[in-house]
Design an enzyme around this catalytic site. Structure first.
Site, PDB file in Angstrom:
ATOM      1  N   LYS A 129      31.915   0.125  20.418  1.00 33.43           N
ATOM      2  CA  LYS A 129      33.014  -0.051  21.375  1.00 33.43           C
ATOM      3  C   LYS A 129      33.822  -1.296  21.043  1.00 33.43           C
ATOM      4  O   LYS A 129      35.061  -1.296  21.089  1.00 33.43           O
ATOM      5  CB  LYS A 129      32.423  -0.166  22.786  1.00 33.43           C
ATOM      6  N   TYR A 178      33.107   5.301  15.568  1.00 37.24           N
ATOM      7  CA  TYR A 178      32.714   5.481  16.969  1.00 37.24           C
ATOM      8  C   TYR A 178      32.402   6.959  17.213  1.00 37.24           C
ATOM      9  O   TYR A 178      31.669   7.568  16.451  1.00 37.24           O
ATOM     10  CB  TYR A 178      33.808   4.908  17.881  1.00 37.24           C
TER      11      TYR A 178
END
Length: 540
Positions: A163, A90
């Site tokens: 996410k 991420y």
């Protein structure tokens, strides 16, 4: 289902871990090397390959190959190395793959692409992307405000994929139950529009009624198709983010991480700091540097807690100041967003108003005890500003939250040294320990991943009708107790290595609050059990 279909389905594929019995049953005999590996052996082998990659981008692309072929192996490996992998999978490394998404495109990764020019295709898109899976969680972006890098059009679908990886790794959300989406409303980024490889709509962003009608049609369709849906909005631009959230938050269980998530985790860090000093939240003076979606959202969350703690709304607003590109915000400015207006001041109250375009002058004038940066303006929390903060209070709270690294307002090391170890520091990016005058300062990361996975697990476990402010407040309070804050140099937020423990604690607090408010619809009445029963574990 044909054998090769199984091997090409990341939700079903076990690769070399298929047993001999499974190989016979599924028609896989001879399609895999003879030795049957365990999941642990696969993970060790894969991690060895991962370690040989030279750059973070190479590491991420390698991990995405595993994600695209075997979800269980990917999440088992992620769970074993969660602190190490999170900044690779991420933020901040994902920014590089978003920028290069169209040029590097290989696999859609079970994402859905909603084309604003074809609202008639919304239902088909959702059905096709979901397949025969029961979808409980959607992360959707329109990619106008990606991280600190702005408008990236359809490339931004990667932020939804990333996410959801963190949701699963941190909170055990079943990867078969999630769906990443992008609303391609166009892009205003010229380099995308001019890129022959760009895979999105090649026109400027659609605004206004047509845009909102499309969003509304998407929400209504998704709610109808997926009746137990929790809807997460991600990286919408400041023109739309709050408008969309405010329209739906009292109708469906929904969440905007940029507005609410950063506010919750920041509030958790403030609570921990004040637990150490023994001071009250209602005695603090809060300065927000960066009045965009995140900055205004954090300020609104802290403001609400001051009201909960006994101040009137008006009294609480007197303790808040917001600085954006114009300087200190005044109510006579004609370019304020609705979220900024409530924090704007009367110019006549400040004889030196013309000087308050400079952050140092603002700090000297309003004397904040809390300084939170979401400006994406690097190195703006200077030594003189930190020293001025230390004159305002014995233990200032200074959180430079902008990311990625190159956009941070200050480094943790500088803040500790410039404040002589007095400042409570949390950063928006991972930071190394700081050694100063014989004390090792652990730096907590104000990482939304400490909050949103558990928040989602709690809402989904309770099957809550809505996500309320009270549930969000319970999540912020639940961040305490993980770390012994009485130790010198203790972080004000739990280190990310504890994220799985934190997520369960957050989820249980949220689910119990939903039940208290009469919003829980789950058949299971023990909310802790409901949460734990929903949690998925990566195993064959």
């Amino acid at each position: 289902m044909k054998a090769h279909d199984i091997l090409n389905n990341p939700f079903l594929n076990k690769g070399t871990a298929f047993t001999n019995e499974e190989r016979q049953e599924l028609g896989l005999v001879g399609l895999l090397p003879p030795y049957v590996q365990t999941l642990e052996e696969q993970a060790a082998q894969t991690y060895h390959h991962y370690q040989r990659k030279q750059s973070n981008l190479e590491k991420r692309l390698f991990l995405m190959e595993i994600f695209n072929t075997n979800r269980t192996l990917f999440y088992y490996l992620f769970s074993q190395h969660i602190k190490e992998f999170n900044p690779i999978v991420y933020d901040p490394t994902i920014a590089d793959t978003i920028e290069g998404y169209s040029d590097l495109f290989v696999d859609p990764q079970y994402a859905g692409y909603l084309d604003i020019n074809h609202p008639e295709n919304i239902e088909a898109t959702l059905k096709n992307a979901a397949g025969d899976r029961e979808i409980r969680l959607i992360v959707v972006t329109d990619a106008e405000g990606i991280l600190g890098i702005g408008d990236w059009g359809t490339n931004g679908v990667d932020i939804s994929v990333g996410k959801l990886m963190v949701y699963t790794a941190a909170a055990g959300i079943d990867p078969k139950s999630v769906l990443p989406l992008v609303i391609d409303a166009g892009t205003n980024r010229k380099e995308l529009l001019d890129n022959p490889n760009y895979l999105g709509n090649r026109h400027e962003r659609v605004r206004g009624e047509r845009y909102y009608d499309f969003v509304d049609q998407f929400v209504q369709t998704a709610e109808r198709l997926f009746p137990k849906l929790y809807l997460h909005w991600e990286d919408f631009g400041r023109l739309n983010a709050a408008t969309i959230l405010n329209k739906y938050k009292d109708k469906i269980p929904t969440f905007n991480d940029d507005i609410q998530g950063t506010g919750i985790v920041t509030l958790g860090g403030i609570f921990a700091s004040l637990d150490i000093t023994g001071e009250k939240l209602t005695d603090q003076v809060y300065l927000c540097y960066g009045g965009g979606t995140a900055g205004a959202g954090i300020a609104a969350r802290v403001h609400r807690e001051m009201v909960v703690d006994g101040l009137s709304e008006e009294e609480a607003y007197k303790r808040f100041f917001m600085v954006d590109k114009q300087g200190l915000l005044f109510d006579d400015m004609d370019d304020l967003t609705p979220e900024q207006k409530q924090f704007a001041k009367k110019r006549s109250d400040y004889p030196n108003a013309d000087q308050l375009t400079d952050l140092f002058e603002v700090v000297k004038t309003v004397k904040p005890t809390i300084l939170v940066g979401t400006s994406t303006q690097p190195n703006t929390f200077t030594k003189e500003i930190v020293e001025a903060m230390c004159e305002n209070t014995a233990r200032p709270i200074i959180f430079p939250l902008s990311n990625p690294t190159k956009l941070a307002e200050a480094t943790a090391e500088d803040l500790i040294k410039w404040s002589d170890g007095k400042a409570f520091v949390a950063t928006g990016i991972p930071a190394d320990d700081v050694e100063y005058k014989g004390v090792t300062y652990q730096i907590g990361q104000a990482n939304n991943a400490l909050i949103y996975p558990g928040l989602g697990l709690g809402v989904m476990g309770a099957e809550a009708k809505l996500l309320t402010d009270e549930m969000i407040g319970a999540a912020a309070h639940s961040l305490s107790g993980i770390v012994d804050i009485t130790q010198p140099g203790a972080p004000v937020l739990p280190p990310f290595k504890y994220v799985t423990e934190v997520s369960i604690k957050v989820a249980e607090a949220v689910a119990k609050k939903a039940q208290e408010q009469g919003l829980a619809q789950a058949d299971e009445k023990d909310m802790a059990k409901a949460v734990r029963d929903l949690k998925w574990y990566p195993k064959y």
